[in-house]
Design a protein around this motif. Structure first.
Motif, short mmCIF file in Angstrom:
data_model
loop_
_atom_site.label_atom_id
_atom_site.label_comp_id
_atom_site.label_asym_id
_atom_site.label_seq_id
_atom_site.Cartn_x
_atom_site.Cartn_y
_atom_site.Cartn_z
N ASN A 31 0.82 -1.21 0.00
CA ASN A 31 0.00 0.00 0.00
C ASN A 31 0.84 1.25 0.00
N GLY A 33 1.83 3.45 -2.23
CA GLY A 33 1.31 4.66 -2.88
C GLY A 33 0.20 5.30 -2.08
N VAL A 34 -0.72 4.47 -1.60
CA VAL A 34 -1.86 5.01 -0.87
C VAL A 34 -1.41 5.69 0.42
N VAL A 37 0.19 9.03 -0.39
CA VAL A 37 -0.81 10.04 -0.75
C VAL A 37 -1.55 10.52 0.49
N MET A 38 -1.90 9.57 1.35
CA MET A 38 -2.62 9.95 2.57
C MET A 38 -1.80 10.91 3.41
N ILE A 41 -1.52 14.47 1.68
CA ILE A 41 -2.75 15.25 1.73
C ILE A 41 -3.06 15.69 3.16
N THR A 42 -2.84 14.78 4.12
CA THR A 42 -3.07 15.15 5.52
C THR A 42 -2.19 16.31 5.92
N PHE A 44 -0.57 18.51 4.13
CA PHE A 44 -0.84 19.77 3.45
C PHE A 44 -2.12 20.42 3.95
N SER A 45 -3.20 19.67 4.02
CA SER A 45 -4.48 20.30 4.37
C SER A 45 -4.50 20.74 5.83
#
Lengths: 102, 840
Positions: A31, A33-34, A37-38, A41-42, A44-45
């Motif tokens: 996993n 890549g996932v 990405v998680m 995104i976490t 950054f946001s």
């Protein structure tokens, strides 16, 4: 520009580690890549969310409007600029009422 | 991003043809069912279900299933627990099917026999019991006849009926010999009608005595307890005897032969007693036997059921195959993920080894058909993939929004739900469900709502955790604020000023504002301010728009990967670039204005950047789009935020407007030119080949040309729709993100109302009464918090977040018109059969 360098560095540094450093450490296995990405995104946001709140309060255009009783409570409890000595007691109908010395 | 087996894009699928030998077909399909990675196509769609090749076997399986369900019902009736060992038995071979059938047949017959025996025994038992009661009660009747008592005392013990006619007097004793009687048992509720009928039919010449049987008797057919009464009818003459007997039969009263002499009656009573005892023993032994049979069946019944289901599904699958008469085999067509071709080969080899025949052949076919979409998920990603698939399954191999949704969904939810306290509640609930995953999922319930919550346990956990974070930033814990770092606002007023009711702090005053903000989140001073809604509104609206535009930009950028993968460079130049430019020139510029205003304008400094000079961003934006002319700056304030703003805005507006015809016309124009060139080339080639093919080619070229014209119209329409949808959508979707602000405001206000109106009542009552009151009111407050704020608001925010993802985000890049990959897997089949089971 009303900003405090310490706060900015600490929070930005924390989310930078989450978004930039952790993906290389935790990105293992099927996993990969996932997970990467998680984390990105976490990081950054959450950082952006904090940043927007910080920037909105840096140069406020209005100030809070408070009741005078609230002001008194804050001065007594938070700021300590009013102490118990500033009050006298005035006899009321059934109890004594603490009154501010003006 | 395009690695095999990743969630970012659906897997590559291959259409394969399987040649199976007849002997090994069954075992191969069984192995493939265990593997669960192959989707078979029905090669006989027009064939009736009753005309398929293996219809007999399916029927046999149905029979076995029926027998097993009968067994299951009996087991459940007796309350025997069915053991679930969690084992997964393999599908048995076809020859073992006969053994199973025989075994089930035997069990069913045995059980049926035991049941019918028990019923006969119970009937016998009932008769004997009734006879026992009759003998007991009639003893009293005969005694009375012998020695007639003083009527008032002794009679009210047995009956309360006024219609009883006493034909017997002291003097008629010697006539007893000629008096016949009939004794029997009848349902208690039928007695009044029975008596009336007797009175009318026999014109009052019969004498009825009746007594109630105190304990209820079990009806052998239905098993329910009924109340009955014993009766005895005295009459004289055969004529009346026949009439009485007919009436008794009509009222379904059971009659018993009762001897006249008391000695005989006593003998009979003793005989009945011994017979009853014997019957009791036999009955209990029968029940024990039945129980033993059921207990031994209960041990294996689950495994048997699973085996039968597996056999049935294998035969259903075999029915979809084509018969290859030449080579005596079966042909199957199936979709297989390319990454799993090896595993399928291994499974086929296992299957052929088991049945000991020639190996099966797997051929890969090429096809124009669109393959099914397969996303390989695990228990964590499955929930998010389900959310996306509910709207539309992704097209074959297009970008999958699911991996990004894992974080953006809970995050956007948290913006609307931001409360640290409610977030804790939600996170704890999600954490509990995740922690107790295994035992909770083993419990199979029909409760739809629980299944939905449990299926989304990871989503709930993430939503709760992110809500805790946004709750900290909003500084909202059940409508109260934390003051961890010390507020940046200080109400430095001297005592005389405090006489006015409302005081406003001035951000320009260095004593009242520290000139740098609260380091993490909103300042706690705002929570107790009167004008906090003002401040929060401007803050939350801005963050809603900023996050919205970033979300949409992300969606537009994702479309590039789709264009690159499907080799559509024209789409990149004719669709992606103008879309990006349009969005950025208008809305990214809006965001930059927000950032500029935050940093440039403030109190306590240069008067031209003081708060009353700060222009409204919304008005600025509207004026930009409405092409308002240049405005001269005033004495202190300027209309513009930075030098050159007017020129920049005009430029951005022109670029954005130019993007619209770019989106609308560029692609159709290029396509038209391409087709023109192609037809010219084809006509040139067709001209050379005219000798061989005659006018056919020219006609074909003409037909192609007209087809192109027709296509051009469609392309134009399609492009027009796309352009209008995007341009209008970008404005409406940006505004749509304001729901992040709206729901966040509603949540905060509800939370505050609940505190002020409910909990505060208890907290502000003083003394011991206040303590008890707080205890009671806390229950009310807690219930309302969970029911309204966590459940109702949570559901509402969940729905809005879902909408934002489905419409605002996915419309920028997602197709969503594919169909899902549904492999032939025993796991899913067993799950479905089990869930359908209890309803039967």
């Amino acid at each position: 520009m009303g900003a405090d360098a310490v706060a900015i560095c600490v929070v930005t540094g924390f989310w930078a580690i989450v978004a930039i450093v952790l993906p290389f450490i935790l990105g293992r296995g099927p996993n990969k890549g996932v997970i990467q990405v998680m984390l990105v995104i976490t990081g950054f946001s959450c950082w952006l969310f904090w940043l927007l709140c910080y920037m909105h309060q840096m140069n406020p255009l209005i100030g809070p409007q408070l009741h005078n009783t609230t002001v008194l409570a804050i001065q007594y409890l938070w700021d300590g600029s009013v102490t118990i000595d500033d009050f006298t007691t005035v006899a009321g109908e059934s109890t004594t009422i603490p009154t501010l010395k003006i | 991003m395009t690695t095999m087996g990743s969630l970012f894009r659906s897997e590559e699928m291959a259409l394969c043809q399987l040649f199976l030998q007849s002997e090994s077909a069954y075992t191969c399909v069984s192995e493939l069912g265990e593997l669960g990675l192959v989707q078979f196509r029905d090669l006989n769609p027009d064939v009736n279900a009753f005309q398929r090749k293996f219809v007999n076997e399916v029927r046999r399986c149905d029979e076995m299933e029926r027998k097993l369900r009968y067994l299951e019902r009996e087991i459940r009736k007796d309350g025997i627990p069915v053991l679930d060992t969690g084992e997964n038995p393999e599908a048995p071979m076809p020859r073992e099917m006969i053994d199973l059938e025989v075994k089930f047949e035997k069990l069913e017959n045995e059980l049926k026999e035991v049941n019918s025996n028990a019923e006969a025994l119970k009937r016998n038992y009932l008769e004997l019991t009734e006879l026992k009661h009759i003998l007991k009660k009639t003893q009293v009747f005969f005694d009375e006849a012998m020695y007639p008592p003083n009527l008032p005392y002794d009679q009210d013990v047995y009956f309360d009926d006024d219609e009883q006619v006493n034909l017997l007097t002291d003097t008629s004793l010697h006539q007893l010999k000629h008096i016949g009687f009939v004794a029997g048992v009848i349902l208690r509720e039928r007695i009044p009608a029975f008596e009336r009928m007797l009175w009318r039919a026999c014109r009052g010449n019969v004498f009825l005595r009746q007594a109630e049987i105190s304990e209820p008797l079990e009806d052998p057919a239905t098993g329910e307890q009924v109340y009955k009464s014993v009766f005895i009818i005295f009459f004289q003459g055969d004529h009346l005897k026949m009439r009485v007997k007919k009436i008794c039969e009509g009222f379904r009263a059971t009659m018993y032969p009762c001897p006249e002499a008391p000695a005989d009656r006593r003998e009979m009573a003793m005989g009945v007693k011994t017979r009853l005892d014997d019957l009791n023993t036999v009955l209990s032994q029968t029940q024990d036997h039945r129980h033993r049979v059921l207990v031994s069946a209960a041990r294996d019944i689950r495994a048997w059921m699973m085996k039968v289901w597996k056999i049935k599904s294998i035969y259903h699958t075999l029915n979809m195959f084509n018969l290859d008469v030449i080579q005596n085999g079966l042909i199957a067509e199936c979709w297989i993920p390319v990454a799993n071709l090896e595993d399928v080969q291994l499974a086929l080899r296992r299957g052929t080894e088991k049945s000991g025949s020639l190996p099966a052949i797997l051929n890969r076919l090429s096809t124009q058909e669109s393959p099914p979409t397969f996303h390989r998920t695990n228990k964590f990603t499955k929930a998010f993939q389900t959310l996306i698939d509910s709207y539309g399954v992704a097209n074959y191999r297009e970008i999958n929004p699911a991996p990004y949704t894992i974080i953006t969904f809970p995050f956007l939810f948290a913006i609307m739900f931001g409360d640290f306290g409610h977030g804790i509640i939600m996170a704890l609930f999600g954490a509990w469900m995740v922690w107790r995953e295994k035992p909770l999922s083993a419990k199979k319930t029909d409760n739809e709502i629980w299944n939905i919550f449990f299926g989304g346990r990871y989503i709930i956990l993430l939503m709760g955790v992110f809500s805790m974070y946004t709750g900290l930033i909003y500084n909202d814990v059940f409508s109260k604020a934390f003051n961890i770092f010390g507020s940046s606002w200080h109400p430095a007023f001297n005592n005389s000023v405090l006489m006015s009711k409302e005081l406003t702090l001035d951000p320009g005053n260095k004593e009242q504002y520290d000139q740098y903000p609260y380091p993490f989140g909103l300042d706690p001073m705002w929570q107790i301010a009167n004008n906090k809604i003002n401040f929060y509104n401007s803050y939350k609206m801005k963050i809603s728009i900023i996050f919205g535009v970033i979300h949409m930009l992300f969606g537009v950028i994702l479309s590039v990967w789709n264009h690159r993968f499907f080799n559509r460079p024209m789409s990149i130049y004719c669709e992606f670039i103008p879309q990006l430019l349009f969005l950025c020139c208008l809305f990214l510029y809006l965001i930059l204005l927000v950032f500029h205003k935050w940093t440039w304008y403030g109190a306590g400094g240069d008067p031209s950047v003081s708060p009353n000079c700060a222009p409204s961003i919304l008005i600025t934006f509207i004026n930009m789009v409405l092409v308002k002319p240049y405005e001269e700056p005033g004495p202190v304030c300027s209309y513009y935020m930075f030098a050159g703003q007017f020129g920049l805005q005009r430029f951005l507006l022109i670029v954005a407007l130019l993007c619209v015809p770019w989106m609308l016309c560029a692609k159709p124009f290029l396509l038209h030119r391409m087709h023109k060139q192609r037809t010219i080339m084809m006509q040139a080639n067709g001209g050379e080949g005219v000798v061989e093919e005659g006018g056919g080619d020219a006609a074909a070229a003409a037909a192609v040309a007209t087809a192109e014209e027709h296509d051009m119209g469609e392309v134009m329409i399609h492009q027009g729709i796309h352009t209008i949808e995007y341009v209008l959508g970008s404005v409406s979707h940006t505004a749509s993100y304001l729901r992040l602000w709206a729901l966040s405001l509603a949540h905060a206000q509800l939370s505050e109302v609940l505190w002020q109106m409910v909990l505060r009542i208890g907290l502000t009552t003083s003394g011991l009464a206040g303590g008890f009151l707080t205890y009671a009111i806390f229950a009310v407050w807690a219930f309302l918090t969970v029911a309204i704020l966590v459940l109702m608001e949570g559901l509402s925010a969940f729905l809005h977040t879902l909408r934002l993802h489905w419409v605002e985000f996915q419309s920028k890049f997602y197709g969503g018109t594919g169909y899902a990959f549904v492999p032939f897997a025993f796991e899913t089949i067993l799950d479905q059969a089990e869930n359908a089971g209890p309803e039967q």
